[in-house]
Design a protein around this motif. Structure first.
Motif, PDB file in Angstrom:
ATOM      1  N   MET A   1       0.862  -1.166   0.000  1.00  0.00           N
ATOM      2  CA  MET A   1       0.000   0.000   0.000  1.00  0.00           C
ATOM      3  C   MET A   1       0.909   1.230   0.000  1.00  0.00           C
ATOM      4  O   MET A   1       1.720   1.395   0.897  1.00  0.00           O
ATOM      5  CB  MET A   1      -0.893  -0.061   1.245  1.00  0.00           C
ATOM      6  N   ASP A   2       0.738   2.069  -1.003  1.00  0.00           N
ATOM      7  CA  ASP A   2       1.625   3.225  -1.114  1.00  0.00           C
ATOM      8  C   ASP A   2       1.228   4.338  -0.137  1.00  0.00           C
ATOM      9  O   ASP A   2       0.196   4.267   0.528  1.00  0.00           O
ATOM     10  CB  ASP A   2       1.700   3.724  -2.557  1.00  0.00           C
ATOM     11  N   LEU A   3       2.060   5.346  -0.070  1.00  0.00           N
ATOM     12  CA  LEU A   3       1.898   6.428   0.902  1.00  0.00           C
ATOM     13  C   LEU A   3       0.549   7.142   0.761  1.00  0.00           C
ATOM     14  O   LEU A   3      -0.141   7.378   1.757  1.00  0.00           O
ATOM     15  CB  LEU A   3       3.053   7.425   0.752  1.00  0.00           C
ATOM     16  N   LEU A   4       0.155   7.467  -0.451  1.00  0.00           N
ATOM     17  CA  LEU A   4      -1.108   8.185  -0.644  1.00  0.00           C
ATOM     18  C   LEU A   4      -2.303   7.310  -0.302  1.00  0.00           C
ATOM     19  O   LEU A   4      -3.297   7.802   0.257  1.00  0.00           O
ATOM     20  CB  LEU A   4      -1.203   8.736  -2.060  1.00  0.00           C
ATOM     21  N   ALA A   5      -2.233   6.031  -0.601  1.00  0.00           N
ATOM     22  CA  ALA A   5      -3.322   5.115  -0.225  1.00  0.00           C
ATOM     23  C   ALA A   5      -3.432   5.022   1.293  1.00  0.00           C
ATOM     24  O   ALA A   5      -4.538   4.981   1.844  1.00  0.00           O
ATOM     25  CB  ALA A   5      -3.090   3.739  -0.842  1.00  0.00           C
ATOM     26  N   ARG A   6      -2.298   5.011   1.985  1.00  0.00           N
ATOM     27  CA  ARG A   6      -2.331   5.008   3.451  1.00  0.00           C
ATOM     28  C   ARG A   6      -2.954   6.299   3.979  1.00  0.00           C
ATOM     29  O   ARG A   6      -3.769   6.271   4.894  1.00  0.00           O
ATOM     30  CB  ARG A   6      -0.924   4.795   4.018  1.00  0.00           C
ATOM     31  N   ALA A   7      -2.582   7.435   3.389  1.00  0.00           N
ATOM     32  CA  ALA A   7      -3.137   8.719   3.824  1.00  0.00           C
ATOM     33  C   ALA A   7      -4.646   8.755   3.576  1.00  0.00           C
ATOM     34  O   ALA A   7      -5.406   9.231   4.428  1.00  0.00           O
ATOM     35  CB  ALA A   7      -2.442   9.869   3.099  1.00  0.00           C
ATOM     36  N   ARG A   8      -5.100   8.226   2.442  1.00  0.00           N
ATOM     37  CA  ARG A   8      -6.543   8.175   2.165  1.00  0.00           C
ATOM     38  C   ARG A   8      -7.262   7.288   3.167  1.00  0.00           C
ATOM     39  O   ARG A   8      -8.365   7.610   3.613  1.00  0.00           O
ATOM     40  CB  ARG A   8      -6.789   7.676   0.742  1.00  0.00           C
ATOM     41  N   ALA A   9      -6.661   6.180   3.529  1.00  0.00           N
ATOM     42  CA  ALA A   9      -7.274   5.283   4.515  1.00  0.00           C
ATOM     43  C   ALA A   9      -7.373   5.966   5.879  1.00  0.00           C
ATOM     44  O   ALA A   9      -8.372   5.812   6.583  1.00  0.00           O
ATOM     45  CB  ALA A   9      -6.477   3.978   4.614  1.00  0.00           C
ATOM     46  N   PRO A  21      -4.332  17.439   4.734  1.00  0.00           N
ATOM     47  CA  PRO A  21      -3.653  16.427   3.927  1.00  0.00           C
ATOM     48  C   PRO A  21      -2.147  16.316   4.199  1.00  0.00           C
ATOM     49  O   PRO A  21      -1.636  15.198   4.311  1.00  0.00           O
ATOM     50  CB  PRO A  21      -3.957  16.849   2.482  1.00  0.00           C
ATOM     51  N   PRO A  22      -1.408  17.423   4.349  1.00  0.00           N
ATOM     52  CA  PRO A  22       0.023  17.257   4.633  1.00  0.00           C
ATOM     53  C   PRO A  22       0.284  16.514   5.946  1.00  0.00           C
ATOM     54  O   PRO A  22       1.202  15.695   6.030  1.00  0.00           O
ATOM     55  CB  PRO A  22       0.553  18.690   4.692  1.00  0.00           C
ATOM     56  N   ALA A  23      -0.535  16.779   6.954  1.00  0.00           N
ATOM     57  CA  ALA A  23      -0.365  16.079   8.232  1.00  0.00           C
ATOM     58  C   ALA A  23      -0.707  14.595   8.095  1.00  0.00           C
ATOM     59  O   ALA A  23      -0.049  13.742   8.696  1.00  0.00           O
ATOM     60  CB  ALA A  23      -1.221  16.728   9.317  1.00  0.00           C
ATOM     61  N   LEU A  24      -1.732  14.288   7.298  1.00  0.00           N
ATOM     62  CA  LEU A  24      -2.084  12.880   7.078  1.00  0.00           C
ATOM     63  C   LEU A  24      -0.987  12.136   6.316  1.00  0.00           C
ATOM     64  O   LEU A  24      -0.683  10.985   6.625  1.00  0.00           O
ATOM     65  CB  LEU A  24      -3.413  12.768   6.338  1.00  0.00           C
ATOM     66  N   VAL A  25      -0.406  12.803   5.342  1.00  0.00           N
ATOM     67  CA  VAL A  25       0.703  12.174   4.596  1.00  0.00           C
ATOM     68  C   VAL A  25       1.884  11.935   5.528  1.00  0.00           C
ATOM     69  O   VAL A  25       2.514  10.873   5.487  1.00  0.00           O
ATOM     70  CB  VAL A  25       1.092  13.024   3.367  1.00  0.00           C
ATOM     71  N   ALA A  26       2.171  12.897   6.399  1.00  0.00           N
ATOM     72  CA  ALA A  26       3.270  12.716   7.356  1.00  0.00           C
ATOM     73  C   ALA A  26       2.977  11.552   8.297  1.00  0.00           C
ATOM     74  O   ALA A  26       3.868  10.747   8.592  1.00  0.00           O
ATOM     75  CB  ALA A  26       3.491  14.003   8.151  1.00  0.00           C
TER      76      ALA A  26
END
Length: 130
Positions: A1-9, A21-26
């Motif tokens: 699962m890539d980084l953006l998919a993890r952030a979306r989850a 979104p930047p905090a979720l990606v972090a």
């Protein structure tokens, strides 16, 4: 699962939905990804400490309840040190493991997450009083 998919989850959970979104990606960069097969067991206790788990995909059984994508598990342990939760895969599932310290940091830095958590916990209390 890539980084953006993890952030979306992560964003699919009620508590983290309004975090920037930047905090979720972090945060997504720090989570651990676990695959859980049907019938396999998992716990919110990892390596001697508690974790918060996000169901990113699939379903898990927690006691008598089945929880699907967007479910946030282990809040009681993260907030109060309650006993860890045991869960079992119902279907092929993907879990994101958030270290308690990382979860608490998000709450401290993002009032929207703290407010959403308070609303979730208040709903639980109202449900218990019914």
């Amino acid at each position: 699962m890539d980084l953006l998919a993890r952030a979306r989850a992560l964003a699919a959970t009620r508590v983290l939905a309004e975090v920037s979104p930047p905090a979720l990606v972090a945060l997504a960069a720090r989570v651990r990804v676990h695959a859980l097969a049907p019938g396999a067991a998992a716990s919110t206790r990892r390596d001697g400490s508690d974790a918060v788990l996000v169901v990113a995909r699939g379903e898990v059984r927690l006691g008598d309840a089945v929880r699907g994508a967007g479910s946030l598990l282990g809040l009681d342990g993260a907030l109060t040190g309650a006993d860890p939760l045991g869960l079992v895969g119902v279907s092929d599932a993907v879990l994101l493991e958030i270290a308690v310290d990382d979860f608490l940091d998000v709450l401290a830095e993002h009032a929207v997450a703290t407010t959403a958590l308070a609303q979730l916990l208040a709903a639980r209390v109202r449900g218990a009083d019914a």
